[in-house]
Design a protein around this motif. Structure first.
Motif, PDB file in Angstrom:
ATOM      1  N   LEU A 217       6.215   2.993   2.182  1.00 58.64           N
ATOM      2  CA  LEU A 217       5.553   2.156   3.180  1.00 58.64           C
ATOM      3  C   LEU A 217       5.406   2.900   4.506  1.00 58.64           C
ATOM      4  O   LEU A 217       4.456   2.695   5.242  1.00 58.64           O
ATOM      5  CB  LEU A 217       6.295   0.843   3.375  1.00 58.64           C
ATOM      6  N   GLU A 218       6.358   3.771   4.764  1.00 59.84           N
ATOM      7  CA  GLU A 218       6.287   4.566   5.984  1.00 59.84           C
ATOM      8  C   GLU A 218       5.059   5.479   5.948  1.00 59.84           C
ATOM      9  O   GLU A 218       4.284   5.552   6.891  1.00 59.84           O
ATOM     10  CB  GLU A 218       7.550   5.414   6.070  1.00 59.84           C
ATOM     11  N   ASP A 219       4.910   6.160   4.805  1.00 59.55           N
ATOM     12  CA  ASP A 219       3.733   7.012   4.631  1.00 59.55           C
ATOM     13  C   ASP A 219       2.461   6.183   4.740  1.00 59.55           C
ATOM     14  O   ASP A 219       1.483   6.587   5.355  1.00 59.55           O
ATOM     15  CB  ASP A 219       3.741   7.687   3.255  1.00 59.55           C
ATOM     16  N   LEU A 220       2.509   5.025   4.102  1.00 57.59           N
ATOM     17  CA  LEU A 220       1.330   4.164   4.087  1.00 57.59           C
ATOM     18  C   LEU A 220       0.992   3.719   5.508  1.00 57.59           C
ATOM     19  O   LEU A 220      -0.158   3.768   5.943  1.00 57.59           O
ATOM     20  CB  LEU A 220       1.587   2.950   3.189  1.00 57.59           C
ATOM     21  N   SER A 221       2.028   3.302   6.222  1.00 56.53           N
ATOM     22  CA  SER A 221       1.833   2.831   7.579  1.00 56.53           C
ATOM     23  C   SER A 221       1.280   3.961   8.455  1.00 56.53           C
ATOM     24  O   SER A 221       0.365   3.762   9.257  1.00 56.53           O
ATOM     25  CB  SER A 221       3.163   2.318   8.131  1.00 56.53           C
ATOM     26  N   ASP A 222       1.834   5.117   8.265  1.00 53.64           N
ATOM     27  CA  ASP A 222       1.406   6.284   9.029  1.00 53.64           C
ATOM     28  C   ASP A 222      -0.066   6.585   8.750  1.00 53.64           C
ATOM     29  O   ASP A 222      -0.859   6.830   9.657  1.00 53.64           O
ATOM     30  CB  ASP A 222       2.276   7.472   8.603  1.00 53.64           C
ATOM     31  N   PHE A 223      -0.386   6.532   7.483  1.00 53.39           N
ATOM     32  CA  PHE A 223      -1.763   6.780   7.052  1.00 53.39           C
ATOM     33  C   PHE A 223      -2.700   5.734   7.664  1.00 53.39           C
ATOM     34  O   PHE A 223      -3.737   6.053   8.243  1.00 53.39           O
ATOM     35  CB  PHE A 223      -1.821   6.722   5.525  1.00 53.39           C
ATOM     36  N   LEU A 224      -2.278   4.478   7.565  1.00 47.19           N
ATOM     37  CA  LEU A 224      -3.138   3.407   8.061  1.00 47.19           C
ATOM     38  C   LEU A 224      -3.279   3.472   9.572  1.00 47.19           C
ATOM     39  O   LEU A 224      -4.348   3.181  10.119  1.00 47.19           O
ATOM     40  CB  LEU A 224      -2.580   2.046   7.628  1.00 47.19           C
ATOM     41  N   MET A 225      -2.216   3.875  10.241  1.00 47.64           N
ATOM     42  CA  MET A 225      -2.294   3.974  11.698  1.00 47.64           C
ATOM     43  C   MET A 225      -3.322   5.020  12.096  1.00 47.64           C
ATOM     44  O   MET A 225      -4.138   4.802  12.979  1.00 47.64           O
ATOM     45  CB  MET A 225      -0.919   4.321  12.264  1.00 47.64           C
ATOM     46  N   ALA A 226      -3.230   6.156  11.405  1.00 49.72           N
ATOM     47  CA  ALA A 226      -4.200   7.204  11.697  1.00 49.72           C
ATOM     48  C   ALA A 226      -5.602   6.726  11.329  1.00 49.72           C
ATOM     49  O   ALA A 226      -6.580   6.957  12.040  1.00 49.72           O
ATOM     50  CB  ALA A 226      -3.847   8.463  10.920  1.00 49.72           C
ATOM     51  N   PHE A 227      -5.668   6.027  10.222  1.00 47.38           N
ATOM     52  CA  PHE A 227      -6.954   5.531   9.741  1.00 47.38           C
ATOM     53  C   PHE A 227      -7.512   4.482  10.687  1.00 47.38           C
ATOM     54  O   PHE A 227      -8.716   4.384  10.893  1.00 47.38           O
ATOM     55  CB  PHE A 227      -6.745   4.919   8.346  1.00 47.38           C
ATOM     56  N   ASP A 228      -6.604   3.697  11.233  1.00 51.25           N
ATOM     57  CA  ASP A 228      -7.024   2.607  12.104  1.00 51.25           C
ATOM     58  C   ASP A 228      -7.782   3.133  13.317  1.00 51.25           C
ATOM     59  O   ASP A 228      -8.676   2.474  13.834  1.00 51.25           O
ATOM     60  CB  ASP A 228      -5.810   1.785  12.535  1.00 51.25           C
ATOM     61  N   ALA A 229      -7.392   4.318  13.741  1.00 47.44           N
ATOM     62  CA  ALA A 229      -8.075   4.904  14.889  1.00 47.44           C
ATOM     63  C   ALA A 229      -9.558   5.091  14.588  1.00 47.44           C
ATOM     64  O   ALA A 229     -10.392   5.129  15.480  1.00 47.44           O
ATOM     65  CB  ALA A 229      -7.427   6.239  15.246  1.00 47.44           C
ATOM     66  N   MET A 230      -9.869   5.211  13.322  1.00 49.76           N
ATOM     67  CA  MET A 230     -11.271   5.420  12.954  1.00 49.76           C
ATOM     68  C   MET A 230     -11.920   4.135  12.464  1.00 49.76           C
ATOM     69  O   MET A 230     -13.057   4.141  12.044  1.00 49.76           O
ATOM     70  CB  MET A 230     -11.379   6.427  11.811  1.00 49.76           C
ATOM     71  N   SER A 231     -11.136   3.064  12.460  1.00 52.39           N
ATOM     72  CA  SER A 231     -11.593   1.892  11.721  1.00 52.39           C
ATOM     73  C   SER A 231     -12.877   1.301  12.284  1.00 52.39           C
ATOM     74  O   SER A 231     -13.688   0.769  11.541  1.00 52.39           O
ATOM     75  CB  SER A 231     -10.494   0.843  11.657  1.00 52.39           C
ATOM     76  N   GLU A 232     -13.058   1.407  13.604  1.00 54.08           N
ATOM     77  CA  GLU A 232     -14.306   0.886  14.171  1.00 54.08           C
ATOM     78  C   GLU A 232     -15.498   1.569  13.521  1.00 54.08           C
ATOM     79  O   GLU A 232     -16.454   0.933  13.119  1.00 54.08           O
ATOM     80  CB  GLU A 232     -14.343   1.078  15.696  1.00 54.08           C
ATOM     81  N   GLY A 233     -15.394   2.885  13.442  1.00 53.04           N
ATOM     82  CA  GLY A 233     -16.466   3.659  12.833  1.00 53.04           C
ATOM     83  C   GLY A 233     -16.709   3.219  11.396  1.00 53.04           C
ATOM     84  O   GLY A 233     -17.838   2.980  10.981  1.00 53.04           O
ATOM     85  N   PHE A 234     -15.612   3.056  10.658  1.00 52.63           N
ATOM     86  CA  PHE A 234     -15.734   2.643   9.263  1.00 52.63           C
ATOM     87  C   PHE A 234     -16.337   1.253   9.131  1.00 52.63           C
ATOM     88  O   PHE A 234     -17.186   0.998   8.295  1.00 52.63           O
ATOM     89  CB  PHE A 234     -14.359   2.637   8.589  1.00 52.63           C
ATOM     90  N   ARG A 235     -15.850   0.374   9.970  1.00 51.68           N
ATOM     91  CA  ARG A 235     -16.290  -1.010   9.896  1.00 51.68           C
ATOM     92  C   ARG A 235     -17.791  -1.105  10.149  1.00 51.68           C
ATOM     93  O   ARG A 235     -18.516  -1.738   9.401  1.00 51.68           O
ATOM     94  CB  ARG A 235     -15.524  -1.824  10.928  1.00 51.68           C
ATOM     95  N   ASP A 236     -18.217  -0.434  11.193  1.00 51.68           N
ATOM     96  CA  ASP A 236     -19.654  -0.436  11.495  1.00 51.68           C
ATOM     97  C   ASP A 236     -20.418   0.139  10.323  1.00 51.68           C
ATOM     98  O   ASP A 236     -21.427  -0.387   9.880  1.00 51.68           O
ATOM     99  CB  ASP A 236     -19.941   0.430  12.725  1.00 51.68           C
ATOM    100  N   ARG A 237     -19.881   1.238   9.831  1.00 48.72           N
ATOM    101  CA  ARG A 237     -20.565   1.931   8.769  1.00 48.72           C
ATOM    102  C   ARG A 237     -20.670   1.054   7.520  1.00 48.72           C
ATOM    103  O   ARG A 237     -21.707   0.975   6.887  1.00 48.72           O
ATOM    104  CB  ARG A 237     -19.806   3.228   8.455  1.00 48.72           C
ATOM    105  N   ALA A 238     -19.561   0.405   7.189  1.00 45.73           N
ATOM    106  CA  ALA A 238     -19.557  -0.431   5.988  1.00 45.73           C
ATOM    107  C   ALA A 238     -20.575  -1.558   6.101  1.00 45.73           C
ATOM    108  O   ALA A 238     -21.288  -1.870   5.150  1.00 45.73           O
ATOM    109  CB  ALA A 238     -18.168  -0.999   5.746  1.00 45.73           C
TER     110      ALA A 238
END
Lengths: 397, 324
Positions: A217-238
């Motif tokens: 979960l730590e790895d997952l959380s870390d991954f998601l945190m980093a991913f979250d920084a890009m999430s606006e871009g992804f969300r718009d894109r999706a």
């Protein structure tokens, strides 16, 4: 009804969907070839991990970037004037990396993602990520406006729905509370409304941890945190990708064959596509056996049902031409078997596809038939023949 | 060409894969029927959205499941990822209620809907579980498991997931369980991957690629190939060019009774070309894979019921390459 020829001239994206083994890749490539013949700049993308498209296009391999089919080969195939044909095969890993590169707010975030063990495996090895990156690639190619038409060959049916759902799923995932909780635990804890949810979610996470082991979960959380920084871009894109796919410049073509499995899959597929509001434009029935003179096969062979007499007549005629030593009876029997067998095969193919054709007609969609060719379609000439069947004097299914 | 070390049916687990449309499901069902005929207790597992195997045995889907036979000696299950996950979590948490509570959590569900990879892992985990099940007397509940796996491209990714999971998860039960699954897949005496090909250009080439990739990237054994739907020789041996002879007949031959000679010739040519195509690509598969091939005949009407399965099972039975 919009004819396939018209779609090829006017749309920006055409997706070929259907069961595995029906020749989707061939149809997609033939459609792109026709677009080039009509003067458009077309690209065909396969997201199938197998290498069919390169085979069919006569290039030794395809890459993650569109590759031009040589002009002299295209000229041979009747592509004149401005028409151009490109082909590419999706490299999931690279597309994913490029996506991260584009959306990461800074180099540190990018590296954190690219080096995270979960990201590495998500993007590289796990089934399902092909669909995410395919949509990204289609969108990217559409956005650059380098091509007039993008033809996409989707993976076999069970996965092709992932392909349609991928952008939406990504948005829902990023918006999901468990992700928000993993990413912003302090923020979530501070909000009264989250309290109740949080208690449940924490217990769920404890449960996950019991199975997954500490650190996951730590790895997952870390991954998601980093991913979250890009999430606006992804969300718009999706959102944009979904809008693009269901919008007026896109169209879906269902490809099937006369096999029972292909037809069952096609039916299932139609149900789902119609349920999601995707613009299904028509049906292509590939590899249909057709009667030699183009008409209907006889109901019975021989017509009067008297096989013995037919064998005798045929054997006599063969002996007349081939001489007395010719095994005329055996040959006549084999010829009758061949004719009767082929006639029932032609009828079976038509009968098997009738339901799909009627459904297409009711929905005012085109239904086209591509005759089975004497050998496999594995080169540009073969593709040209398929394109001919689809566009020249289209045989109504 | 190396001979297999074990007969096909001596394995515990046969994973059937191949390009879409090659007849994986029919082959899975026919092999199950053959194994049952030999007195083995067989479980055949599907992972498609809809199960097809019970219908091939003339049974309804509702009759399928671990506790019912759809045919004497044959059990059919459809592995659905969420159901398998519920079962797995139930075993981990010591009760289905906790598992259902976790699965019922909306946030967990959202996470799982989006997360790739676990479906493959849990599906293979379920296969492992089926393989491990025992009867009261300690013998395996099933002598043989046959898995109707996804089409080629995704099929290999599918088999690779346990290895990936072991690499991605550092410690804990999940890692341990994934490693058990990985061990099962890589145990060459226990598990075999059986590719199903067609003797046509692209399926033949893909089968060669599949076998190359398996040898290079995946630790699963592959020691023979099934080539399905092979056309029989259509003409008497002395007249291999019957279509050409038919084309030479006077145009009025058989008038009223038979289609004109040109049509007869075209039908015969169609058969000859299919046959030649098959023969040519049987050769490319043999060359490309260096593996022994079991050929199954083309059933013109398709594989629709248990009689058709019996015909395929007979063909398996008659093929010397079924045994080691």
């Amino acid at each position: 009804m919009t004819a396939l020829g018209q779609l090829v001239e006017t749309r920006r994206i055409l997706a070929c969907v259907g069961a595995g083994g029906v020749g989707k890749t061939t149809v997609a490539a033939a459609v792109a070839l026709e677009a080039a013949r009509r003067g458009r700049r077309a690209v065909v993308i396969t997201i199938d991990p197998a290498r069919r498209l390169a085979d069919a296009l006569g290039v030794d391999h395809l890459e993650n970037e569109p590759r031009a089919i040589p002009a002299d080969r295209l000229t041979e195939l009747g592509v004149a004037g401005d028409g151009e044909l490109f082909a590419m095969m999706l490299d999931m890993k690279r597309t994913f990396d490029e996506m991260v590169d584009r959306f990461a707010p800074d180099p540190e975030s990018r590296d954190r993602i690219l080096e995270n063990p979960i990201y590495h495996h998500v993007s590289d090895a796990l089934a399902g990520s092909a669909e995410y990156s395919a949509m990204e690639k289609v969108y990217e190619l559409c956005e650059t406006e380098t091509f007039d038409l993008i033809v996409v060959d989707t993976p076999p049916s069970q996965h092709a729905l992932d392909f349609l759902d991928a952008p939406q799923r990504l948005v829902e995932f990023l918006d999901s509370r468990i992700v928000q909780l993993l990413v912003h635990p302090a923020f979530a804890a501070g909000r009264f409304g989250f309290k109740l949810f949080q208690r449940g979610a924490h217990r769920v996470m404890q449960m996950i941890e019991r199975v997954s082991g500490a650190g996951f979960l730590e790895d997952l959380s870390d991954f998601l945190m980093a991913f979250d920084a890009m999430s606006e871009g992804f969300r718009d894109r999706a959102r944009q990708v979904r809008a693009l796919l269901t919008g007026p410049t896109s169209g879906f073509v269902l490809v099937s064959g006369p096999g029972q499995r292909a037809i069952d899959d096609a039916r299932l597929f139609l149900d789902r596509l119609e349920g999601t509001g995707v613009p299904v434009e028509g049906l292509v029935l590939n590899r249909m056996r057709t009667w030699p003179d183009g008409g209907d096969p006889p109901e019975r062979v021989p017509a009067d049902g008297d096989r013995e007499a037919a064998v005798a007549v045929l054997a006599a005629a063969l002996r007349e031409v081939e001489g007395q030593d010719f095994p005329a009876e055996d040959a006549a029997e084999a010829a009758l078997d061949a004719v009767a067998g082929y006639a029932s095969a032609v009828r079976r193919d038509r009968e098997a596809c009738r339901g799909l054709v009627e459904r297409a007609e009711r929905a005012n969609r085109f239904a086209l038939r591509v005759p089975e060719l004497p050998s496999d379609v594995h080169d540009l000439e073969g593709l040209a023949r398929v394109a001919g069947a689809l566009f020249e004097s289209p045989a109504r299914a | 060409m190396s001979a297999p070390e074990h007969g096909l049916l001596e394995r515990r687990l046969i994973i059937i894969t191949g390009k879409g449309g090659t007849g994986k499901t029919s082959v899975s069902a026919a092999l199950a029927l053959l194994a049952a005929r030999r007195g083995l207790r067989v479980c055949v597992a599907e992972m498609a959205l809809e199960s097809r195997i019970p219908a091939l045995f003339g049974s309804s889907e509702a009759a399928a499941g671990e506790d019912h036979e759809i045919h004497p000696g044959v059990t059919a299950v459809r592995i659905e990822p969420y159901a398998a996950l519920a079962e797995y979590l139930g075993l981990q948490f010591g009760g289905r209620r906790v598992a259902e509570w976790v699965l019922g959590n909306q946030a967990f569900r959202q996470l799982m809907d989006a997360a790739p990879g676990w479906r493959e892992l849990i599906t293979l985990g379920k296969v492992w579980h089926l393989e491990q099940m025992e009867r009261a007397d300690g013998t395996p509940r099933w002598d043989l498991l046959i898995v109707d796996a996804p089409a080629t491209g995704h099929g290999l990714t599918f088999l690779d997931v346990p290895r990936v999971a072991v690499a991605a998860v550092r410690v804990g039960p999940l890692r341990r369980h994934a490693s058990w699954v990985e061990e099962m897949i890589e145990d060459k005496r226990r598990t075999i991957l059986l590719p199903v090909a067609l003797a046509e250009e692209l399926p033949a080439r893909e089968t060669t690629e599949l076998v190359e990739r398996v040898r290079r990237d995946v630790g699963v054994a592959v020691d023979r190939v099934v080539v399905n739907a092979v056309s029989p020789a259509p003409f008497p041996e002395q007249v291999p060019d019957l279509d050409v002879r038919l084309a030479r007949l006077p145009a009025d031959t058989g008038q009223g009774r038979l289609p004109p000679p040109a049509t007869l010739a075209a039908c015969a040519r169609h058969l000859r070309e299919r046959r030649e195509l098959n023969v040519r690509h049987l050769e490319t598969i043999a060359e490309g894979t260096s593996l022994p091939m079991i050929t199954l005949p083309l059933l013109p009407e398709g594989v629709l019921d248990v009689d058709d399965l019996a015909r395929l099972a007979d063909a398996f039975e008659a093929d010397p390459r079924l045994a080691a």
